[in-house]
Design a protein around this motif. Structure first.
Motif, PDB file in Angstrom:
ATOM      1  N   LEU A   1      45.636  27.775  -1.143  1.00  0.00           N
ATOM      2  CA  LEU A   1      46.734  27.381  -2.275  1.00  0.00           C
ATOM      3  C   LEU A   1      46.903  26.130  -1.882  1.00  0.00           C
ATOM      4  O   LEU A   1      47.118  25.259  -2.953  1.00  0.00           O
ATOM      5  CB  LEU A   1      47.537  28.430  -2.101  1.00  0.00           C
ATOM      6  CG  LEU A   1      48.774  28.299  -2.998  1.00  0.00           C
ATOM      7  CD1 LEU A   1      48.302  28.278  -4.363  1.00  0.00           C
ATOM      8  CD2 LEU A   1      49.978  29.060  -2.790  1.00  0.00           C
ATOM      9  N   VAL A   2      47.067  25.651  -0.698  1.00  0.00           N
ATOM     10  CA  VAL A   2      47.777  24.448  -0.320  1.00  0.00           C
ATOM     11  C   VAL A   2      46.598  23.482  -0.096  1.00  0.00           C
ATOM     12  O   VAL A   2      46.949  22.231  -0.584  1.00  0.00           O
ATOM     13  CB  VAL A   2      48.723  24.621   0.873  1.00  0.00           C
ATOM     14  CG1 VAL A   2      49.443  23.275   1.473  1.00  0.00           C
ATOM     15  CG2 VAL A   2      49.752  25.538   0.538  1.00  0.00           C
ATOM     16  N   VAL A   3      45.772  23.708   0.495  1.00  0.00           N
ATOM     17  CA  VAL A   3      44.735  22.550   1.096  1.00  0.00           C
ATOM     18  C   VAL A   3      43.244  22.392   0.303  1.00  0.00           C
ATOM     19  O   VAL A   3      43.207  21.550  -0.207  1.00  0.00           O
ATOM     20  CB  VAL A   3      44.419  22.740   2.738  1.00  0.00           C
ATOM     21  CG1 VAL A   3      43.725  21.537   3.223  1.00  0.00           C
ATOM     22  CG2 VAL A   3      45.853  22.926   3.533  1.00  0.00           C
ATOM     23  N   VAL A   4      42.657  23.415   0.367  1.00  0.00           N
ATOM     24  CA  VAL A   4      41.393  23.564  -0.245  1.00  0.00           C
ATOM     25  C   VAL A   4      41.131  24.641  -1.032  1.00  0.00           C
ATOM     26  O   VAL A   4      41.088  25.696  -0.789  1.00  0.00           O
ATOM     27  CB  VAL A   4      40.305  23.707   0.842  1.00  0.00           C
ATOM     28  CG1 VAL A   4      38.760  23.753   0.306  1.00  0.00           C
ATOM     29  CG2 VAL A   4      40.375  22.622   1.777  1.00  0.00           C
ATOM     30  N   PRO A   5      41.324  24.414  -2.411  1.00  0.00           N
ATOM     31  CA  PRO A   5      41.258  25.586  -3.640  1.00  0.00           C
ATOM     32  C   PRO A   5      40.098  26.255  -3.438  1.00  0.00           C
ATOM     33  O   PRO A   5      38.782  25.525  -3.118  1.00  0.00           O
ATOM     34  CB  PRO A   5      41.548  24.890  -4.778  1.00  0.00           C
ATOM     35  CG  PRO A   5      42.193  23.713  -4.538  1.00  0.00           C
ATOM     36  CD  PRO A   5      41.525  23.039  -2.997  1.00  0.00           C
TER      37      PRO A   5
ATOM     38  N   SER B   1      44.536  31.135  -7.434  1.00  0.00           N
ATOM     39  CA  SER B   1      44.862  30.951  -5.845  1.00  0.00           C
ATOM     40  C   SER B   1      46.009  31.781  -5.735  1.00  0.00           C
ATOM     41  O   SER B   1      46.008  32.678  -4.661  1.00  0.00           O
ATOM     42  CB  SER B   1      44.849  29.453  -5.500  1.00  0.00           C
ATOM     43  OG  SER B   1      43.752  28.943  -5.571  1.00  0.00           O
ATOM     44  N   ILE B   2      47.073  31.879  -6.376  1.00  0.00           N
ATOM     45  CA  ILE B   2      48.158  32.684  -6.380  1.00  0.00           C
ATOM     46  C   ILE B   2      47.839  34.434  -6.486  1.00  0.00           C
ATOM     47  O   ILE B   2      48.357  35.123  -5.741  1.00  0.00           O
ATOM     48  CB  ILE B   2      49.360  32.345  -7.298  1.00  0.00           C
ATOM     49  CG1 ILE B   2      49.807  30.780  -6.996  1.00  0.00           C
ATOM     50  CG2 ILE B   2      50.460  33.262  -7.316  1.00  0.00           C
ATOM     51  CD1 ILE B   2      50.849  30.353  -7.985  1.00  0.00           C
ATOM     52  N   VAL B   3      46.933  34.595  -7.506  1.00  0.00           N
ATOM     53  CA  VAL B   3      46.380  35.878  -7.633  1.00  0.00           C
ATOM     54  C   VAL B   3      45.748  36.426  -6.450  1.00  0.00           C
ATOM     55  O   VAL B   3      45.958  37.567  -5.870  1.00  0.00           O
ATOM     56  CB  VAL B   3      45.668  35.903  -9.055  1.00  0.00           C
ATOM     57  CG1 VAL B   3      44.881  37.460  -8.641  1.00  0.00           C
ATOM     58  CG2 VAL B   3      46.403  35.900 -10.022  1.00  0.00           C
ATOM     59  N   ASP B   4      44.895  35.435  -5.782  1.00  0.00           N
ATOM     60  CA  ASP B   4      44.197  35.875  -4.505  1.00  0.00           C
ATOM     61  C   ASP B   4      45.387  35.875  -3.395  1.00  0.00           C
ATOM     62  O   ASP B   4      45.237  37.051  -2.463  1.00  0.00           O
ATOM     63  CB  ASP B   4      43.121  34.737  -4.091  1.00  0.00           C
ATOM     64  CG  ASP B   4      42.020  34.889  -5.043  1.00  0.00           C
ATOM     65  OD1 ASP B   4      41.661  35.861  -5.744  1.00  0.00           O
ATOM     66  OD2 ASP B   4      41.060  34.108  -4.692  1.00  0.00           O
TER      67      ASP B   4
ATOM     68  N   TYR C   1      37.050  27.486  -8.500  1.00  0.00           N
ATOM     69  CA  TYR C   1      38.545  26.948  -7.666  1.00  0.00           C
ATOM     70  C   TYR C   1      38.472  25.737  -7.412  1.00  0.00           C
ATOM     71  O   TYR C   1      39.308  24.948  -7.417  1.00  0.00           O
ATOM     72  CB  TYR C   1      38.816  28.263  -6.799  1.00  0.00           C
ATOM     73  CG  TYR C   1      39.116  29.468  -6.988  1.00  0.00           C
ATOM     74  CD1 TYR C   1      38.788  30.113  -8.251  1.00  0.00           C
ATOM     75  CD2 TYR C   1      40.327  30.195  -6.410  1.00  0.00           C
ATOM     76  CE1 TYR C   1      39.224  31.386  -8.748  1.00  0.00           C
ATOM     77  CE2 TYR C   1      40.283  31.427  -6.571  1.00  0.00           C
ATOM     78  CZ  TYR C   1      39.937  32.090  -8.079  1.00  0.00           C
ATOM     79  OH  TYR C   1      40.601  33.227  -8.425  1.00  0.00           O
ATOM     80  N   LEU C   2      37.457  25.231  -6.749  1.00  0.00           N
ATOM     81  CA  LEU C   2      37.609  24.007  -6.049  1.00  0.00           C
ATOM     82  C   LEU C   2      37.823  22.844  -7.128  1.00  0.00           C
ATOM     83  O   LEU C   2      38.554  21.973  -7.012  1.00  0.00           O
ATOM     84  CB  LEU C   2      36.306  23.400  -5.260  1.00  0.00           C
ATOM     85  CG  LEU C   2      36.223  22.112  -4.561  1.00  0.00           C
ATOM     86  CD1 LEU C   2      37.329  22.280  -3.250  1.00  0.00           C
ATOM     87  CD2 LEU C   2      34.758  22.092  -3.854  1.00  0.00           C
ATOM     88  N   PHE C   3      36.769  23.110  -8.048  1.00  0.00           N
ATOM     89  CA  PHE C   3      36.687  22.041  -9.341  1.00  0.00           C
ATOM     90  C   PHE C   3      38.177  22.273 -10.156  1.00  0.00           C
ATOM     91  O   PHE C   3      38.182  21.180 -10.898  1.00  0.00           O
ATOM     92  CB  PHE C   3      35.592  21.954 -10.001  1.00  0.00           C
ATOM     93  CG  PHE C   3      34.479  21.611  -9.164  1.00  0.00           C
ATOM     94  CD1 PHE C   3      34.533  20.278  -8.210  1.00  0.00           C
ATOM     95  CD2 PHE C   3      33.419  22.207  -8.728  1.00  0.00           C
ATOM     96  CE1 PHE C   3      33.540  19.964  -7.494  1.00  0.00           C
ATOM     97  CE2 PHE C   3      32.436  21.897  -8.108  1.00  0.00           C
ATOM     98  CZ  PHE C   3      32.487  20.682  -7.318  1.00  0.00           C
ATOM     99  N   THR C   4      38.758  23.229 -10.466  1.00  0.00           N
ATOM    100  CA  THR C   4      39.880  23.591 -11.302  1.00  0.00           C
ATOM    101  C   THR C   4      41.188  23.705 -10.636  1.00  0.00           C
ATOM    102  O   THR C   4      42.049  23.941 -11.177  1.00  0.00           O
ATOM    103  CB  THR C   4      39.653  24.694 -12.185  1.00  0.00           C
ATOM    104  OG1 THR C   4      39.442  25.938 -11.300  1.00  0.00           O
ATOM    105  CG2 THR C   4      38.219  24.510 -12.844  1.00  0.00           C
TER     106      THR C   4
END
Length: 118
Positions: free
Chosen positions: A57-61, A88-91, A77-80
């Motif tokens: 969530l904070v460093v590497v999506p 990321s919040i759901v995860d 997730y990384l590109f969006t």
């Protein structure tokens, strides 16, 4: 069999123990030790998964998805930016489910490896 899992796999949840007992009930003692060795090397604890989700969530999506072998979702997730942080919040909320699903797959892989090595 419970004591073998409890003593050799740290941080084992009751649900995970029941799943492992059901999965390994037909294994011999040597096969069970091989299974535990393989499974313990692959498994992710829920505490570590929570840490991975926070870092995702904070460093590497997508970090949590890369570490669970979901490369395509990790790249998405990384590109969006974690689907604008929503994914990321759901995860982060569902970190226990992520760990459980990954550990079930790891257990099946360990079962296949322990059977083929002996």
């Amino acid at each position: 069999m419970q004591s073998a899992f409890v003593n050799q796999i740290p941080g084992l949840t009751p649900e995970e123990m029941l799943y492992l007992e059901h999965l390994t009930k037909a294994l011999s003692a040597q096969q069970l030790q091989t299974f535990i060795l393989f499974y313990n090397s692959k498994r992710k604890s829920q505490d570590n998964m929570l840490l991975y989700c926070i870092l995702g969530l904070v460093v590497v999506p997508g970090l949590q998805r890369f570490l669970t072998g979901q490369i395509g979702v990790g790249l998405l997730y990384l590109f969006t930016l974690g689907l604008c942080w929503i994914g990321s919040i759901v995860d982060l909320v569902n970190y226990k489910k992520l760990a459980s699903e990954y550990n079930q797959k790891a257990a099946l892989e360990a079962l296949a490896l322990s059977g083929s090595r002996l």
